[in-house]
Scaffold this motif. Structure first.
Motif, PDB file in Angstrom:
ATOM      1  N   ILE A  44      61.369 -51.022  62.018  1.00  9.59           N
ATOM      2  CA  ILE A  44      61.823 -52.324  62.099  1.00  9.59           C
ATOM      3  C   ILE A  44      63.238 -52.491  62.655  1.00  9.59           C
ATOM      4  CG2 ILE A  44      61.961 -54.495  60.906  1.00  9.59           C
ATOM      5  CD1 ILE A  44      60.242 -53.295  58.723  1.00  9.59           C
ATOM      6  N   ARG A  45      63.146 -52.999  63.897  1.00 12.88           N
ATOM      7  CA  ARG A  45      64.334 -53.363  64.703  1.00 12.88           C
ATOM      8  C   ARG A  45      64.729 -54.685  64.583  1.00 12.88           C
ATOM      9  NH1 ARG A  45      61.900 -49.203  67.348  1.00 12.88           N
ATOM     10  NH2 ARG A  45      63.093 -47.356  68.061  1.00 12.88           N
ATOM     11  N   PHE A  46      66.094 -54.895  64.563  1.00  9.18           N
ATOM     12  CA  PHE A  46      66.575 -56.448  64.422  1.00  9.18           C
ATOM     13  C   PHE A  46      68.100 -56.484  64.628  1.00  9.18           C
ATOM     14  CE2 PHE A  46      66.112 -55.299  60.015  1.00  9.18           C
ATOM     15  CZ  PHE A  46      67.497 -55.599  59.413  1.00  9.18           C
ATOM     16  N   SER A  47      68.484 -57.468  64.988  1.00 11.22           N
ATOM     17  CA  SER A  47      70.087 -57.651  65.110  1.00 11.22           C
ATOM     18  C   SER A  47      70.408 -58.534  63.974  1.00 11.22           C
ATOM     19  CB  SER A  47      70.317 -58.402  66.613  1.00 11.22           C
ATOM     20  OG  SER A  47      70.137 -59.704  66.663  1.00 11.22           O
ATOM     21  N   LEU A  48      71.507 -58.067  63.568  1.00 11.59           N
ATOM     22  CA  LEU A  48      72.231 -58.860  62.308  1.00 11.59           C
ATOM     23  C   LEU A  48      73.514 -59.561  62.529  1.00 11.59           C
ATOM     24  CD1 LEU A  48      71.983 -59.181  59.205  1.00 11.59           C
ATOM     25  CD2 LEU A  48      72.940 -57.040  58.855  1.00 11.59           C
ATOM     26  N   ASN A  49      73.701 -60.608  62.115  1.00 12.34           N
ATOM     27  CA  ASN A  49      74.935 -61.114  62.115  1.00 12.34           C
ATOM     28  C   ASN A  49      75.777 -60.875  60.804  1.00 12.34           C
ATOM     29  OD1 ASN A  49      76.975 -62.855  63.145  1.00 12.34           O
ATOM     30  ND2 ASN A  49      75.788 -64.171  64.224  1.00 12.34           N
ATOM     31  N   GLU A  59      73.977 -55.314  53.404  1.00 14.08           N
ATOM     32  CA  GLU A  59      72.799 -56.322  53.490  1.00 14.08           C
ATOM     33  C   GLU A  59      71.408 -55.663  53.936  1.00 14.08           C
ATOM     34  OE1 GLU A  59      72.145 -60.668  55.760  1.00 14.08           O
ATOM     35  OE2 GLU A  59      74.123 -59.761  55.389  1.00 14.08           O
ATOM     36  N   LEU A  63      68.086 -55.584  52.021  1.00 17.11           N
ATOM     37  CA  LEU A  63      66.780 -55.930  52.494  1.00 17.11           C
ATOM     38  C   LEU A  63      65.724 -54.931  52.479  1.00 17.11           C
ATOM     39  CD1 LEU A  63      67.550 -57.673  55.996  1.00 17.11           C
ATOM     40  CD2 LEU A  63      65.757 -58.154  54.560  1.00 17.11           C
TER      41      LEU A  63
ATOM     42  N   LEU B  27      62.593 -64.361  56.334  1.00 22.45           N
ATOM     43  CA  LEU B  27      63.883 -64.028  55.559  1.00 22.45           C
ATOM     44  C   LEU B  27      64.957 -64.806  55.147  1.00 22.45           C
ATOM     45  CD1 LEU B  27      64.662 -60.432  57.416  1.00 22.45           C
ATOM     46  CD2 LEU B  27      63.733 -60.891  55.037  1.00 22.45           C
ATOM     47  N   PHE B  32      68.191 -64.154  53.260  1.00 24.20           N
ATOM     48  CA  PHE B  32      69.100 -63.357  54.213  1.00 24.20           C
ATOM     49  C   PHE B  32      68.996 -64.014  55.695  1.00 24.20           C
ATOM     50  CE2 PHE B  32      67.228 -60.356  51.086  1.00 24.20           C
ATOM     51  CZ  PHE B  32      68.378 -59.432  51.077  1.00 24.20           C
ATOM     52  N   ASP B  33      70.120 -64.434  55.951  1.00 24.16           N
ATOM     53  CA  ASP B  33      70.695 -65.196  57.153  1.00 24.16           C
ATOM     54  C   ASP B  33      71.155 -64.234  58.042  1.00 24.16           C
ATOM     55  OD1 ASP B  33      70.013 -67.729  56.346  1.00 24.16           O
ATOM     56  OD2 ASP B  33      71.570 -67.953  55.076  1.00 24.16           O
ATOM     57  N   GLY B  34      71.123 -64.873  59.330  1.00 28.38           N
ATOM     58  CA  GLY B  34      71.791 -63.829  60.463  1.00 28.38           C
ATOM     59  C   GLY B  34      70.902 -62.997  61.069  1.00 28.38           C
ATOM     60  N   VAL B  35      69.570 -62.727  60.665  1.00 38.47           N
ATOM     61  CA  VAL B  35      68.652 -61.717  61.341  1.00 38.47           C
ATOM     62  C   VAL B  35      67.839 -62.370  62.221  1.00 38.47           C
ATOM     63  CG1 VAL B  35      66.600 -60.142  60.562  1.00 38.47           C
ATOM     64  CG2 VAL B  35      68.583 -60.417  59.017  1.00 38.47           C
ATOM     65  N   LYS B  36      67.916 -61.659  63.489  1.00 37.32           N
ATOM     66  CA  LYS B  36      67.162 -62.267  64.581  1.00 37.32           C
ATOM     67  C   LYS B  36      66.532 -61.155  65.456  1.00 37.32           C
ATOM     68  CE  LYS B  36      69.597 -66.458  65.762  1.00 37.32           C
ATOM     69  NZ  LYS B  36      71.091 -66.483  66.024  1.00 37.32           N
ATOM     70  N   GLY B  37      65.481 -61.334  66.185  1.00 39.00           N
ATOM     71  CA  GLY B  37      64.854 -60.486  67.133  1.00 39.00           C
ATOM     72  C   GLY B  37      64.258 -59.460  66.399  1.00 39.00           C
ATOM     73  N   VAL B  38      63.279 -59.696  65.334  1.00 38.36           N
ATOM     74  CA  VAL B  38      62.617 -58.445  64.579  1.00 38.36           C
ATOM     75  C   VAL B  38      61.663 -58.250  65.522  1.00 38.36           C
ATOM     76  CG1 VAL B  38      61.683 -58.064  62.522  1.00 38.36           C
ATOM     77  CG2 VAL B  38      63.515 -59.677  62.527  1.00 38.36           C
TER      78      VAL B  38
END
Lengths: 86, 86
Positions: A44-49, A59, A63, B27, B32-38
């Motif tokens: 599972i790939r994602f970007s996280l702020n 975090e 998760l 999410l 869980f905020d801030g997760v994008k482009g999964v």
């Protein structure tokens, strides 16, 4: 800061992996010999702020254990790297 | 010689990834905020008996394109490393 996260989920040692077993059984008949120990996992790939690398890792760890994997039958590992250009 | 092979299969650019989209949608409601482009992918790990590194790589490349991935909708990358102790 934005981080690129890759979560790698595999079956735990001793947990049966029917998909892997099916691939392993099928390959010799398809002309591929010498393949052993096939294990199928998930990424599972994602970007996280997140604020900083430490809080991003905490975090993602949270998760993984709560939602992305089933800790009873799966192991999870992850890498967190700072996204280029963030 | 025995090689450890890891094949990484991902959706091609532009191909919809419903599993990833579902994770991304779920999410924030789970805290869980801030997760994008999964993006969800698959890994296939196995050991391969082959003559030398070049033939091992050729065999894995063939395997990826013929059986392990669907080249119409999936990209595959792989690493082949000599197994320790072989």
């Amino acid at each position: 800061m934005v981080f690129d996260v890759v979560v790698d989920i595999t079956h735990r040692e001793g947990i049966s992996d029917p998909e892997g077993a099916t691939i392993e059984r099928a390959l010799p008949a398809l002309g591929f010999d010498g393949v052993k120990g096939v294990k199928v996992g998930k990424t599972i790939r994602f970007s996280l702020n997140s604020e900083d690398p430490a809080s991003a890792k905490a975090e993602v760890d949270d998760l993984c254990h709560k939602f992305l994997s089933n800790p009873v039958i799966e192991d999870s590992t992850f890498t967190v790297t700072e996204a280029t250009g963030s």
